[in-house]
Design an enzyme around this catalytic site. Sequence first.
Site, PDB file in Angstrom:
ATOM      1  N   ASP A  81       0.821  -1.213   0.000  1.00 22.70           N
ATOM      2  CA  ASP A  81       0.000   0.000   0.000  1.00 22.70           C
ATOM      3  C   ASP A  81       0.858   1.267   0.000  1.00 22.70           C
ATOM      4  OD1 ASP A  81       0.943  -0.389   2.580  1.00 22.70           O
ATOM      5  OD2 ASP A  81      -1.026  -0.762   3.449  1.00 22.70           O
ATOM      6  N   ASN A 144      -7.849  -2.569  13.893  1.00 21.42           N
ATOM      7  CA  ASN A 144      -9.233  -2.900  13.520  1.00 21.42           C
ATOM      8  C   ASN A 144      -9.303  -4.107  12.576  1.00 21.42           C
ATOM      9  OD1 ASN A 144      -8.248  -1.850  11.171  1.00 21.42           O
ATOM     10  ND2 ASN A 144      -9.719  -0.176  10.990  1.00 21.42           N
ATOM     11  N   HIS A 146      -7.424  -4.552   9.869  1.00 27.00           N
ATOM     12  CA  HIS A 146      -7.115  -4.316   8.452  1.00 27.00           C
ATOM     13  C   HIS A 146      -5.837  -5.032   8.038  1.00 27.00           C
ATOM     14  CE1 HIS A 146      -4.890  -0.345   9.563  1.00 27.00           C
ATOM     15  NE2 HIS A 146      -3.983  -1.145   9.091  1.00 27.00           N
ATOM     16  N   GLU A 151      -9.724  -1.679   4.935  1.00 26.50           N
ATOM     17  CA  GLU A 151     -10.428  -1.377   6.177  1.00 26.50           C
ATOM     18  C   GLU A 151     -11.681  -2.251   6.299  1.00 26.50           C
ATOM     19  OE1 GLU A 151      -8.895   0.280   8.256  1.00 26.50           O
ATOM     20  OE2 GLU A 151      -8.195   2.244   7.593  1.00 26.50           O
TER      21      GLU A 151
HETATM   22  C1  GLP Z   1      -0.465   0.227   8.432  1.00 28.21           C
HETATM   23  C2  GLP Z   1      -0.161  -0.586   7.197  1.00 28.21           C
HETATM   24  C3  GLP Z   1      -0.403  -2.036   7.427  1.00 28.21           C
HETATM   25  C4  GLP Z   1       0.239  -2.469   8.723  1.00 28.21           C
HETATM   26  C5  GLP Z   1      -0.394  -1.736   9.866  1.00 28.21           C
HETATM   27  C6  GLP Z   1       0.188  -2.100  11.218  1.00 28.21           C
HETATM   28  O1  GLP Z   1      -1.741   0.684   8.526  1.00 28.21           O
HETATM   29  N1  GLP Z   1      -0.896  -0.168   6.060  1.00 28.21           N
HETATM   30  O2  GLP Z   1       0.113  -2.778   6.333  1.00 28.21           O
HETATM   31  O3  GLP Z   1       0.058  -3.844   8.897  1.00 28.21           O
HETATM   32  O4  GLP Z   1      -0.187  -0.379   9.667  1.00 28.21           O
HETATM   33  O5  GLP Z   1       1.293  -1.293  11.505  1.00 28.21           O
HETATM   34  P1  GLP Z   1       2.192  -1.393  12.798  1.00 28.21           P
HETATM   35  O6  GLP Z   1       3.135  -2.484  12.533  1.00 28.21           O
HETATM   36  O7  GLP Z   1       2.871  -0.067  12.891  1.00 28.21           O
HETATM   37  O8  GLP Z   1       1.293  -1.668  13.931  1.00 28.21           O
END
Ligand code: GLP
Length: 253
Positions: A81, A144, A146, A151
């Site tokens: 992403d 949440n 995702h 989402e």
């Molecule tokens: C972002 C990314 C996800 C990732 C998530 C968790 O929103 N788009 O791909 O899995 O954050 O991130 P973190 O590892 O900082 O908790």
Amino acid sequence: MTSPLARKRQAAQHFEIIRLNAAEDAQREAAAAIRDYITSARRPVLGLATGRTMLPVYAWLCRWFDQKTLSFRDCTSFNLDEYCGLKGDDPSSFAAYMRRNLFDHVDMASDRFNLPQESCPAAFDDLIEQTGGIGLQLLGIGLNGHIGFNEPGTDQNSRTHLVKLAASTRSANAADFPVGVSVPSHAVTMGIATILDAQRILLLATGAAKAEALRRAFLGPVSADCPASYLQLHSHVTVICDSAAAELLEEPS
Ligand code: GLP
């Protein structure tokens, strides 16, 4: 793969859970799985993720590259992403994150790593298909549930597409932006069907804050309410987590 003493494996349906005591051990385990894939595949095609959870994973990969026990020379990669409205050189972009934490330090050709483009999301799926598909997809998980930036409410058949970010996601990621700069409202992400097309999926989760999302993803019903629950439909998913994130998963019988 390493064999830490505290490892517990739980096979349920088509997924395997590797639970380690410490976050650092889980992150090293995930890095080792990526290394094993790269060294065993003839033309490795990686799906990559960003987020704080992945930072030590990339640090391990860079370390093994420095030690000459790993090369990215034959790899192609596709990131999950990217935020909309940020230039690739914006330090808060995922493109910059990937350069800073991996690509600037290893021997992968610069035209071999790809991020989805907000101007033409569908082209990303075509490009993935042209390379023969993703062999190993690394995933984190949002609070949440995702995956990527899919989402709650995302359709199971979605391909790479534009999304409006949930308020909770924007606030969770605010620390990645300078004070006073707001998190973009939209992003471009691989869709659920894009992710499920990968041959193998590796989901890494650490910390107590992820426990509820993991429970819903793997013990709850398959539902758009928790996009990570779609992973139950895949035939080769490995979940690597620390004991804090695994707290709400059942003990193996
Ligand atoms: C972002 C990314 C996800 C990732 C998530 C968790 O929103 N788009 O791909 O899995 O954050 O991130 P973190 O590892 O900082 O908790």
